[in-house]
Design a protein around this motif. Structure first.
Motif, mmCIF file in Angstrom:
data_model
loop_
_atom_site.group_PDB
_atom_site.id
_atom_site.type_symbol
_atom_site.label_atom_id
_atom_site.label_comp_id
_atom_site.label_asym_id
_atom_site.label_seq_id
_atom_site.Cartn_x
_atom_site.Cartn_y
_atom_site.Cartn_z
ATOM 1 N N ALA A 9 -0.032 -4.878 -3.261
ATOM 2 C CA ALA A 9 0.137 -3.582 -2.625
ATOM 3 C C ALA A 9 0.895 -3.860 -1.336
ATOM 4 O O ALA A 9 0.680 -4.890 -0.692
ATOM 5 C CB ALA A 9 -1.221 -2.952 -2.330
ATOM 6 N N MET A 11 2.828 -2.206 2.412
ATOM 7 C CA MET A 11 3.073 -1.135 3.367
ATOM 8 C C MET A 11 3.887 -1.704 4.511
ATOM 9 O O MET A 11 3.900 -2.920 4.730
ATOM 10 C CB MET A 11 1.775 -0.532 3.905
ATOM 11 N N TYR A 13 4.258 -1.397 8.568
ATOM 12 C CA TYR A 13 3.638 -0.928 9.803
ATOM 13 C C TYR A 13 4.684 -0.976 10.909
ATOM 14 O O TYR A 13 5.361 -1.982 11.079
ATOM 15 C CB TYR A 13 2.441 -1.817 10.178
ATOM 16 N N HIS A 27 -6.890 1.355 7.259
ATOM 17 C CA HIS A 27 -6.362 2.461 6.447
ATOM 18 C C HIS A 27 -5.757 1.936 5.144
ATOM 19 O O HIS A 27 -5.976 2.520 4.067
ATOM 20 C CB HIS A 27 -5.318 3.237 7.254
ATOM 21 N N PHE A 28 -5.027 0.851 5.220
ATOM 22 C CA PHE A 28 -4.391 0.263 4.043
ATOM 23 C C PHE A 28 -5.440 -0.182 3.029
ATOM 24 O O PHE A 28 -5.347 0.126 1.841
ATOM 25 C CB PHE A 28 -3.508 -0.892 4.486
ATOM 26 N N TYR A 29 -6.471 -0.908 3.493
ATOM 27 C CA TYR A 29 -7.549 -1.341 2.593
ATOM 28 C C TYR A 29 -8.208 -0.149 1.925
ATOM 29 O O TYR A 29 -8.455 -0.152 0.716
ATOM 30 C CB TYR A 29 -8.609 -2.146 3.359
ATOM 31 N N GLN A 30 -8.515 0.885 2.689
ATOM 32 C CA GLN A 30 -9.165 2.075 2.135
ATOM 33 C C GLN A 30 -8.281 2.751 1.097
ATOM 34 O O GLN A 30 -8.752 3.170 0.043
ATOM 35 C CB GLN A 30 -9.524 3.057 3.251
ATOM 36 N N THR A 31 -6.993 2.859 1.384
ATOM 37 C CA THR A 31 -6.061 3.491 0.457
ATOM 38 C C THR A 31 -5.976 2.713 -0.850
ATOM 39 O O THR A 31 -6.025 3.295 -1.937
ATOM 40 C CB THR A 31 -4.659 3.598 1.098
ATOM 41 N N VAL A 32 -5.876 1.393 -0.750
ATOM 42 C CA VAL A 32 -5.782 0.567 -1.964
ATOM 43 C C VAL A 32 -7.089 0.628 -2.749
ATOM 44 O O VAL A 32 -7.075 0.729 -3.977
ATOM 45 C CB VAL A 32 -5.406 -0.892 -1.615
ATOM 46 N N ASN A 33 -8.224 0.608 -2.061
ATOM 47 C CA ASN A 33 -9.525 0.667 -2.745
ATOM 48 C C ASN A 33 -9.724 1.980 -3.486
ATOM 49 O O ASN A 33 -10.466 2.032 -4.467
ATOM 50 C CB ASN A 33 -10.668 0.446 -1.766
ATOM 51 N N GLN A 34 -9.091 3.048 -3.041
ATOM 52 C CA GLN A 34 -9.228 4.350 -3.687
ATOM 53 C C GLN A 34 -8.240 4.535 -4.840
ATOM 54 O O GLN A 34 -8.341 5.491 -5.601
ATOM 55 C CB GLN A 34 -9.036 5.468 -2.669
ATOM 56 N N LYS A 35 -7.295 3.630 -4.960
ATOM 57 C CA LYS A 35 -6.272 3.738 -6.006
ATOM 58 C C LYS A 35 -6.884 3.356 -7.348
ATOM 59 O O LYS A 35 -7.368 2.235 -7.538
ATOM 60 C CB LYS A 35 -5.105 2.805 -5.667
#
Length: 75
Positions: A9, A11, A13, A27-35
């Motif tokens: 993944a 991004m 910054y 934010h990046f970790y959270q976004t990837v975990n929700q994918k």
């Protein structure tokens, strides 16, 4: 350094280093975990610095961040 092949993944910054970069990682970790269909493999994160001089005081440091992931399939 040799890196394993695989999916990442990614991004970009743009901003100051310090707490803002930390917030970007969260934010990046959270976004990837929700994918759906992907799972983080953990570290190492890979950072590629796009600015000519790394300066914590500079407000527009540009950094590409890559996190290893794997694709998972629902059964």
């Amino acid at each position: 350094q040799t890196l394993p092949t695989g999916l990442f993944a990614s991004m970009t910054y743009v901003g100051p280093y310090g707490s803002s970069l930390t917030e970007a990682y969260v934010h990046f970790y959270q976004t990837v975990n929700q994918k759906k269909g992907y799972r983080l493999l953990g570290l190492p994160a890979i950072e590629i610095y796009r600015t000519t001089q790394i300066n914590p005081e500079y407000q527009l440091n540009e950094t590409d961040i890559f996190l290893p992931v794997e694709q998972i399939f629902a059964v």
